[in-house]
Design a protein around this motif. Structure first.
Motif, PDB file in Angstrom:
ATOM      1  N   MET A 114       1.318  -1.047   0.274  1.00  0.00           N
ATOM      2  CA  MET A 114       0.048  -0.104  -0.341  1.00  0.00           C
ATOM      3  C   MET A 114       1.215   1.263  -0.222  1.00  0.00           C
ATOM      4  SD  MET A 114      -2.733   1.068   0.087  1.00  0.00           S
ATOM      5  CE  MET A 114      -4.052   0.237   0.179  1.00  0.00           C
ATOM      6  N   THR A 115       1.785   1.335   0.383  1.00  0.00           N
ATOM      7  CA  THR A 115       3.034   2.218   0.553  1.00  0.00           C
ATOM      8  C   THR A 115       3.284   2.890  -0.832  1.00  0.00           C
ATOM      9  OG1 THR A 115       3.743   1.400   3.540  1.00  0.00           O
ATOM     10  CG2 THR A 115       5.283   3.108   2.074  1.00  0.00           C
ATOM     11  N   VAL A 116       3.869   1.236  -1.336  1.00  0.00           N
ATOM     12  CA  VAL A 116       4.533   1.469  -2.457  1.00  0.00           C
ATOM     13  C   VAL A 116       3.431   2.261  -3.222  1.00  0.00           C
ATOM     14  CG1 VAL A 116       5.155   0.137  -4.433  1.00  0.00           C
ATOM     15  CG2 VAL A 116       5.437  -0.468  -1.838  1.00  0.00           C
ATOM     16  N   LEU A 117       2.154   1.605  -3.622  1.00  0.00           N
ATOM     17  CA  LEU A 117       0.960   1.979  -4.131  1.00  0.00           C
ATOM     18  C   LEU A 117       0.818   3.876  -3.765  1.00  0.00           C
ATOM     19  CD1 LEU A 117      -0.882   1.571  -5.408  1.00  0.00           C
ATOM     20  CD2 LEU A 117      -2.639   1.525  -4.490  1.00  0.00           C
ATOM     21  N   LYS A 118       0.839   4.330  -2.445  1.00  0.00           N
ATOM     22  CA  LYS A 118       1.167   5.753  -2.498  1.00  0.00           C
ATOM     23  C   LYS A 118       2.232   6.186  -3.402  1.00  0.00           C
ATOM     24  CE  LYS A 118      -1.209   5.132   1.663  1.00  0.00           C
ATOM     25  NZ  LYS A 118      -1.196   5.247   3.277  1.00  0.00           N
ATOM     26  N   VAL A 119       3.050   6.323  -3.327  1.00  0.00           N
ATOM     27  CA  VAL A 119       4.578   7.151  -3.601  1.00  0.00           C
ATOM     28  C   VAL A 119       3.852   6.677  -5.175  1.00  0.00           C
ATOM     29  CG1 VAL A 119       6.795   6.470  -4.110  1.00  0.00           C
ATOM     30  CG2 VAL A 119       5.637   5.426  -1.784  1.00  0.00           C
TER      31      VAL A 119
END
Length: 257
Positions: A114-119
């Motif tokens: 989810m962090t990667v997606l936000k980035v």
């Protein structure tokens, strides 16, 4: 290529590198804030995916720029997203006492991806901003006539490509440095989120000045007054956050002794 044209291209490339460096720093701050809650090994992995996305999206934006110039909605979404991130952090901090961030132990966990997606979402907005800036500078150059990529002269395209690639390289080192800084001074996180929100305001200004929106004059984002205001506020947030974090660190040290 004539020497005068070579010097003109070299100068524009130098200016573009400086501009891309500034935009890369904005992008790097956002990435650093987003991955801060992850363990160190996963931070590096998330930053790798973020930088890979930044490269891919910039490259894609470069080829799609004639279409993306008119898609002001993407910039608007990017601006709203960054402002939401900042507001959400500030509201969350006011409602709850500071607690330890729950670390992610599994690299394949939902939290990590989810962090990667936000980035990556943030990368898309910055890629468009970056390439629009590159096009604005490159089209002022005299066409070389070497070849064409879409509707863009080959020489102009090379300048834009080099500027974008160098921007990603700058971002690589800037993002790592920002992550280390946030780890060293945890109380800087609020200042970092304020900067993220302020960058969102900058993207909002660009959106409102878009020729298809025209709420603001289309030349307003390039005006000296706005640029000066943006940098004064940004530097003020950074310096203020650093001084406050140092003061708190000193107070904690004195209490422990």
């Amino acid at each position: 290529m004539e020497m005068s044209m070579f010097l003109e291209y070299a100068w524009v490339l130098l200016v573009l590198i400086g501009l891309e460096g500034i935009l890369a720093a904005d992008n790097a701050v956002v990435m650093a804030v987003m991955v801060k809650h992850l363990p160190e090994k996963l931070q590096k992995k998330a930053l790798f995916y973020g930088l890979l996305g930044a490269f891919i999206f910039r490259f894609a934006a470069l080829f799609l720029i004639t279409f993306l110039v008119n898609v002001w909605q993407i910039q608007a979404i990017g601006a709203a997203y960054l402002i939401f991130l900042a507001a959400h952090h500030l509201v969350k901090n006011r409602k709850a006492n500071p607690v330890k961030v729950k670390k992610v132990k599994n690299g394949k966990s939902n939290s990590f991806w989810m962090t990667v997606l936000k980035v990556e979402i943030a990368d898309i907005a910055f890629a468009i901003d970056s390439m629009l800036a590159a096009v604005a500078l490159a089209v002022t150059l005299k066409p070389t006539g070497w070849f064409h990529v879409g509707g863009i002269d080959g020489g102009q395209f090379i300048v834009m490509l080099l500027g974008g690639l160098i921007g990603v390289v700058i971002m690589r080192f800037a993002a790592t440095s920002f992550v280390k800084l946030l780890s060293k001074y945890p109380t800087l996180e609020t200042a970092a989120f304020l900067i993220v929100g302020w960058v969102g305001v900058k993207l909002t200004i660009f959106t409102l000045a878009h020729p298809n929106v025209q709420v603001l004059n289309e030349h307003f984002p390039e005006s000296a007054g706005w640029k000066m205001t943006f940098w004064i506020v940004l530097i003020g947030i950074a310096v203020g956050g650093y001084l406050i974090s140092k003061k708190k660190e000193k107070a904690v040290f004195q209490e422990s002794n």
